[in-house]
Motif scaffolding. Structure first.
Motif, PDB file in Angstrom:
ATOM      1  N   PHE A   1       0.854  -1.195   0.000  1.00 28.00           N
ATOM      2  CA  PHE A   1       0.000   0.000   0.000  1.00 28.00           C
ATOM      3  C   PHE A   1       0.885   1.239   0.000  1.00 28.00           C
ATOM      4  O   PHE A   1       2.107   1.127   0.160  1.00 28.00           O
ATOM      5  CB  PHE A   1      -0.938   0.001   1.215  1.00 28.00           C
ATOM      6  N   LYS A   2       0.268   2.384  -0.179  1.00 26.44           N
ATOM      7  CA  LYS A   2       1.033   3.630  -0.086  1.00 26.44           C
ATOM      8  C   LYS A   2       1.168   4.000   1.383  1.00 26.44           C
ATOM      9  O   LYS A   2       0.183   4.056   2.116  1.00 26.44           O
ATOM     10  CB  LYS A   2       0.299   4.743  -0.839  1.00 26.44           C
ATOM     11  N   HIS A   3       2.407   4.244   1.813  1.00 23.40           N
ATOM     12  CA  HIS A   3       2.631   4.595   3.213  1.00 23.40           C
ATOM     13  C   HIS A   3       1.892   5.898   3.541  1.00 23.40           C
ATOM     14  O   HIS A   3       2.007   6.877   2.793  1.00 23.40           O
ATOM     15  CB  HIS A   3       4.127   4.759   3.473  1.00 23.40           C
ATOM     16  N   PRO A   4       1.111   5.911   4.640  1.00 28.54           N
ATOM     17  CA  PRO A   4       0.289   7.094   4.938  1.00 28.54           C
ATOM     18  C   PRO A   4       1.086   8.383   5.128  1.00 28.54           C
ATOM     19  O   PRO A   4       0.569   9.473   4.867  1.00 28.54           O
ATOM     20  CB  PRO A   4      -0.447   6.710   6.224  1.00 28.54           C
ATOM     21  N   LEU A   5       2.325   8.302   5.584  1.00 26.52           N
ATOM     22  CA  LEU A   5       3.103   9.518   5.816  1.00 26.52           C
ATOM     23  C   LEU A   5       3.945   9.915   4.609  1.00 26.52           C
ATOM     24  O   LEU A   5       3.972  11.078   4.215  1.00 26.52           O
ATOM     25  CB  LEU A   5       4.010   9.349   7.042  1.00 26.52           C
ATOM     26  N   THR A   6       4.612   8.945   4.007  1.00 31.60           N
ATOM     27  CA  THR A   6       5.536   9.282   2.916  1.00 31.60           C
ATOM     28  C   THR A   6       4.872   9.214   1.537  1.00 31.60           C
ATOM     29  O   THR A   6       5.364   9.816   0.590  1.00 31.60           O
ATOM     30  CB  THR A   6       6.743   8.315   2.897  1.00 31.60           C
ATOM     31  N   GLY A   7       3.774   8.440   1.421  1.00 27.94           N
ATOM     32  CA  GLY A   7       3.135   8.271   0.117  1.00 27.94           C
ATOM     33  C   GLY A   7       3.882   7.303  -0.788  1.00 27.94           C
ATOM     34  O   GLY A   7       3.477   7.056  -1.917  1.00 27.94           O
ATOM     35  N   LEU A   8       4.990   6.730  -0.281  1.00 24.81           N
ATOM     36  CA  LEU A   8       5.772   5.782  -1.075  1.00 24.81           C
ATOM     37  C   LEU A   8       5.172   4.380  -0.966  1.00 24.81           C
ATOM     38  O   LEU A   8       4.480   4.059   0.006  1.00 24.81           O
ATOM     39  CB  LEU A   8       7.225   5.719  -0.568  1.00 24.81           C
ATOM     40  N   ALA A   9       5.454   3.560  -1.976  1.00 21.87           N
ATOM     41  CA  ALA A   9       5.005   2.170  -1.931  1.00 21.87           C
ATOM     42  C   ALA A   9       5.633   1.476  -0.722  1.00 21.87           C
ATOM     43  O   ALA A   9       6.808   1.694  -0.406  1.00 21.87           O
ATOM     44  CB  ALA A   9       5.398   1.457  -3.214  1.00 21.87           C
TER      45      ALA A   9
END
Ligand SMILES: [Zn+2]
Ligand SMILES: [Zn+2]
Length: 284
Positions: free
Chosen positions: A89-97
């Protein structure tokens, strides 16, 4: 606890996998615990959910891994079984995979379940639409193909027919052209194949989760000596060094034995006082 007198030495352990996870999990169990790993050949693990949305995962990652292992125990009459489950999933803080891998061990006789979890940004997880060969090449370049496989299908991510699993260079263009021809919207949905055998980066993360699991297996309850004694909760509320109020930093760790219920608290595991910057009162 050292290798040679461990409770799993020479024990037969079933590993439930269809996607070659024995490559990541097997050697660690054999070399570090002396266990004998047998791979289940006939359990369809895709029934618990797939990354390609052909079958949606209905339960949590943890429950799914546990259910796979339990099915193995039941079907093959083993006492101990292993299974794993991943999520992306996309990490909630960084937006990275982001990839979370979980490997679970169920021991029927001892009535314990132990989980090894590893989280990492090291993943090629990606998907999108492509319309031409240039788009295909761009996607392929960052996906790590051909050591990491890809999947293409016409139109959109929920298209259930004509799904092309591509594992070789020479299949790339023909698969793309076929999907494009089948598409009503003249586009192809492309994604990285996240199945373990198709994704060496994921396989490495499964190996790391297995290492965490083995660490927990080595950890014994101080009271009854059962394996799998582990941290179950981190309690926040460390006292602020300036005003003395509770902060959001960790005050204590709580360990619990699944077998006898023994509970242990380790206070100040990360330091005695919280710096002001973590205090709600000094730094609201
Ligand atoms: Zn205990
Ligand atoms: Zn404060």
């Amino acid at each position: 606890m050292c290798f040679g007198n461990h409770i799993y030495t020479n024990k037969n352990i079933l590993l439930v996998t269809q996607h070659r996870k024995e490559k990541a999990i097997g050697p660690l169990f054999e070399n570090e615990l002396g266990a004998k790993i047998t791979v289940s050949q006939t359990i369809d693990t895709d029934q618990f959910g797939t990354f390609t949305k052909i079958k949606k995962r209905k339960k949590s990652q943890r429950i799914t891994a546990k259910n796979k292992a339990k099915l193995g125990i039941k079907k093959y009459n083993y006492d101990i079984a292993l299974a794993s489950e991943g999520s992306f999933f996309k990490h909630p803080l960084t937006g990275l995979a982001w990839n979370v891998e979980l490997v679970c061990l169920i021991d029927r006789k001892r009535k314990i379940e132990i989980y090894g979890i590893y989280e990492s940004a090291d993943t090629n997880a990606d998907s999108g639409y492509i319309f031409d060969q240039a788009g295909l090449e761009k996607f392929i370049e960052k996906s790590g193909f051909p050591s990491h496989h890809i999947i293409m299908r016409p139109d959109h991510s929920k298209y259930k027919k004509n799904i092309h699993y591509v594992n070789r260079e020479e299949l790339l263009l023909p698969s793309f052209e076929y999907c494009l021809n089948q598409s009503r919207k003249k586009r192809v949905f492309i994604e990285t194949d996240m199945r373990a055998h198709a994704n060496p980066t994921r396989m490495k993360n499964i190996q790391k989760a297995t290492e965490k699991l083995i660490e927990k297996i080595h950890c014994q309850c101080p009271q009854c000596h059962m394996i799998g004694y582990s941290l179950i909760e981190k309690v926040k509320g460390l006292q602020c060094g300036s005003c003395g109020q509770a902060s959001e930093l960790i005050l204590k760790y709580i360990y619990k034995c699944q077998h006898c219920g023994y509970v242990e608290e380790k206070i100040y595991p990360e330091g005695r006082y919280a710096p002001m910057m973590y205090c709600y009162h000094c730094n609201p």
